[in-house]
Design an enzyme around this catalytic site. Structure first.
Site, PDB file in Angstrom:
ATOM      1  N   ARG A 100       0.816  -1.213   0.000  1.00  0.00           N
ATOM      2  CA  ARG A 100       0.000   0.000   0.000  1.00  0.00           C
ATOM      3  C   ARG A 100       0.850   1.264   0.000  1.00  0.00           C
ATOM      4  O   ARG A 100       0.550   2.227  -0.722  1.00  0.00           O
ATOM      5  CB  ARG A 100      -0.967  -0.018   1.184  1.00  0.00           C
ATOM      6  CG  ARG A 100      -1.873   1.210   1.304  1.00  0.00           C
ATOM      7  CD  ARG A 100      -2.474   1.667  -0.010  1.00  0.00           C
ATOM      8  NE  ARG A 100      -3.107   0.592  -0.770  1.00  0.00           N
ATOM      9  CZ  ARG A 100      -3.366   0.670  -2.070  1.00  0.00           C
ATOM     10  NH1 ARG A 100      -2.999   1.732  -2.764  1.00  0.00           N
ATOM     11  NH2 ARG A 100      -3.957  -0.333  -2.689  1.00  0.00           N
ATOM     12  N   LYS A 135       3.298  24.985  -3.279  1.00  0.00           N
ATOM     13  CA  LYS A 135       2.015  24.401  -2.862  1.00  0.00           C
ATOM     14  C   LYS A 135       2.108  22.896  -3.029  1.00  0.00           C
ATOM     15  O   LYS A 135       1.753  22.330  -4.065  1.00  0.00           O
ATOM     16  CB  LYS A 135       0.864  24.984  -3.677  1.00  0.00           C
ATOM     17  CG  LYS A 135       0.546  26.434  -3.331  1.00  0.00           C
ATOM     18  CD  LYS A 135      -0.678  26.934  -4.075  1.00  0.00           C
ATOM     19  CE  LYS A 135      -0.965  28.381  -3.725  1.00  0.00           C
ATOM     20  NZ  LYS A 135      -2.133  28.909  -4.470  1.00  0.00           N
ATOM     21  N   LYS A 167       5.941  39.047  -2.246  1.00  0.00           N
ATOM     22  CA  LYS A 167       4.550  38.896  -2.658  1.00  0.00           C
ATOM     23  C   LYS A 167       3.701  40.038  -2.109  1.00  0.00           C
ATOM     24  O   LYS A 167       4.204  40.916  -1.392  1.00  0.00           O
ATOM     25  CB  LYS A 167       4.024  37.537  -2.203  1.00  0.00           C
ATOM     26  CG  LYS A 167       4.808  36.360  -2.814  1.00  0.00           C
ATOM     27  CD  LYS A 167       4.343  35.031  -2.297  1.00  0.00           C
ATOM     28  CE  LYS A 167       3.022  34.624  -2.879  1.00  0.00           C
ATOM     29  NZ  LYS A 167       3.127  34.299  -4.327  1.00  0.00           N
ATOM     30  N   GLU A 197       6.272  40.098  -7.024  1.00  0.00           N
ATOM     31  CA  GLU A 197       4.938  39.848  -7.560  1.00  0.00           C
ATOM     32  C   GLU A 197       4.275  41.172  -7.899  1.00  0.00           C
ATOM     33  O   GLU A 197       4.253  42.095  -7.073  1.00  0.00           O
ATOM     34  CB  GLU A 197       4.110  39.086  -6.527  1.00  0.00           C
ATOM     35  CG  GLU A 197       2.690  38.780  -6.949  1.00  0.00           C
ATOM     36  CD  GLU A 197       1.919  38.091  -5.846  1.00  0.00           C
ATOM     37  OE1 GLU A 197       1.991  36.847  -5.770  1.00  0.00           O
ATOM     38  OE2 GLU A 197       1.259  38.786  -5.047  1.00  0.00           O
ATOM     39  N   ASP A 218       1.081  38.517 -11.926  1.00  0.00           N
ATOM     40  CA  ASP A 218       0.132  37.687 -11.190  1.00  0.00           C
ATOM     41  C   ASP A 218      -1.303  37.967 -11.626  1.00  0.00           C
ATOM     42  O   ASP A 218      -1.807  39.078 -11.483  1.00  0.00           O
ATOM     43  CB  ASP A 218       0.281  37.939  -9.689  1.00  0.00           C
ATOM     44  CG  ASP A 218      -0.586  37.004  -8.870  1.00  0.00           C
ATOM     45  OD1 ASP A 218      -0.583  35.794  -9.142  1.00  0.00           O
ATOM     46  OD2 ASP A 218      -1.282  37.490  -7.951  1.00  0.00           O
TER      47      ASP A 218
END
Length: 280
Positions: A100, A135, A167, A197, A218
Site C-alpha cells: 500500500r 504548494k 509577494k 509579484e 500575477d
C-alpha cells in the site's frame, strides 16, 4: 530535482510505514505462512507517465532487504495501459506489508508527472518554461517536486531559503515595493535573486526601477502581460502566474514570458491508477 538519494526518501518511507502498520498487520501475519514465497508486479491500469518507481522499490527494500526488486519501466517512461512497471519476488508477507505504501507514493508521483507532461507539451514551440510552486503536500514536497521534473517542468524554489519572492502581503507589510527591495539589497546575500509579484503596470515599473531580477505577473490578462513584457524589455526575467490551466497555458506563453509557474501540476493532479498483482 529528479534523482533522489536514499537519505532524502527514507524518512518519508519510514513514517509512511509506521502509519500504515500501526501495531501489527493482523491479516498478513495470520493468513500467510512466514516463509511463503511470492512473485508480484506493479502495473498501470491506464496510460501514465512513470514517476516514483525508484521510491516504490525503496519501500520494498525497506520492508525486506532480501526482496528481489526489478524496475521494468524507469522514471520518465510514457507507459501504456497494462504496462509492467516493477517486479518483486521474495517473502509474500514482506510484499503485502509494503504494497500500500509503495502504491500510494508511486501513484501520487505518476499522477503529477502525467499532468505536468500535458502542460509541457502545450508549451512546445514557445520559449516559455514551466515551473512548479511551494504548494505541495506537507512532508512530501521532495517527491512531488521530483515528479514535476520527471514530467518536464523545472523546480521553482524548494523552500523559503532558496530565493526571495516579494509577494503582495510582503509589499503591504514592508510599505511598498521600493521599500522592500531597498532593505533586501542592503542585507541579502548577493547570490540570491529577487523576484517581485506584480498585478498591474505601475507595480511592474516600480519593481523594475527598484532592481528586481524576476518580475512575476500575477493574474494578469494575456493582453496586459504582453504590455508588461514589452515594458520590461529584457531588463528582468518575467514569470506569469495565477489561474494557469491546460486550456490557457499556451495563450499565456505567447505573451512572451520566460516562465509560467502553476500549483496545478500538484494540486490539480489525480493519482494514476496502479495495481500490485501476485502471480498465480
Amino acid at each position: 530535482m529528479h534523482e533522489l538519494h536514499s537519505i532524502q526518501i527514507e524518512p518519508i518511507i519510514q513514517k509512511a510505514l509506521e502509519e500504515d502498520w500501526g501495531y501489527g498487520d493482523w491479516t498478513t501475519d495470520l493468513c500467510v505462512e512466514a516463509d511463503r514465497p511470492a512473485r508480484a508486479r506493479i502495473i498501470c491500469k491506464e496510460a501514465t507517465m512513470v514517476a516514483g518507481v525508484d521510491v516504490a522499490a525503496a519501500v520494498f527494500h525497506k520492508v525486506d532487504p532480501q526482496l528481489n526488486v526489478q524496475i521494468k519501466a524507469p522514471n520518465g517512461t510514457a507507459a501504456d495501459n497494462r504496462t509492467e512497471l516493477l517486479f518483486v519476488e521474495g517473502r509474500a508477507r514482506s510484499i503485502l506489508k509494503a504494497e500500500r505504501v509503495a502504491l500510494n507514493l508511486m501513484a501520487r508521483m505518476c499522477g503529477i508527472a502525467t499532468l505536468t507532461r500535458e502542460l509541457v507539451k502545450a508549451l512546445e514551440g514557445t520559449r516559455t518554461q514551466l515551473l512548479d510552486t511551494r504548494k505541495t503536500t506537507p512532508g512530501l514536497r521532495i517527491l512531488e517536486k521530483s515528479a514535476t521534473v520527471i514530467g518536464g517542468a523545472r523546480n521553482h524554489r524548494f523552500g523559503l531559503c532558496d530565493g526571495v519572492i516579494v509577494k503582495e502581503n510582503h509589499i503591504r507589510a514592508a510599505g511598498g515595493i521600493s521599500a522592500a527591495l531597498g532593505r533586501l539589497h542592503e542585507s541579502l546575500p548577493p547570490t540570491l535573486k529577487i523576484e517581485v509579484e506584480t498585478t498591474n503596470l505601475d507595480e511592474v515599473k516600480e519593481a523594475l526601477s527598484a532592481g528586481a531580477d524576476i518580475i512575476m505577473l500575477d493574474n494578469m490578462s494575456v493582453e496586459l502581460m504582453k504590455e508588461a513584457v514589452a515594458l520590461i524589455n529584457g531588463k528582468a526575467l518575467v514569470e506569469a502566474s495565477g489561474n494557469v490551466r491546460l486550456h490557457n497555458i499556451r495563450d499565456i506563453a505567447q505573451s512572451g514570458v520566460d516562465f509560467i509557474s502553476t500549483s496545478s501540476v500538484i494540486t490539480g493532479a489525480r493519482w494514476s491508477d496502479l495495481s500490485l498483482l501476485f502471480d498465480v
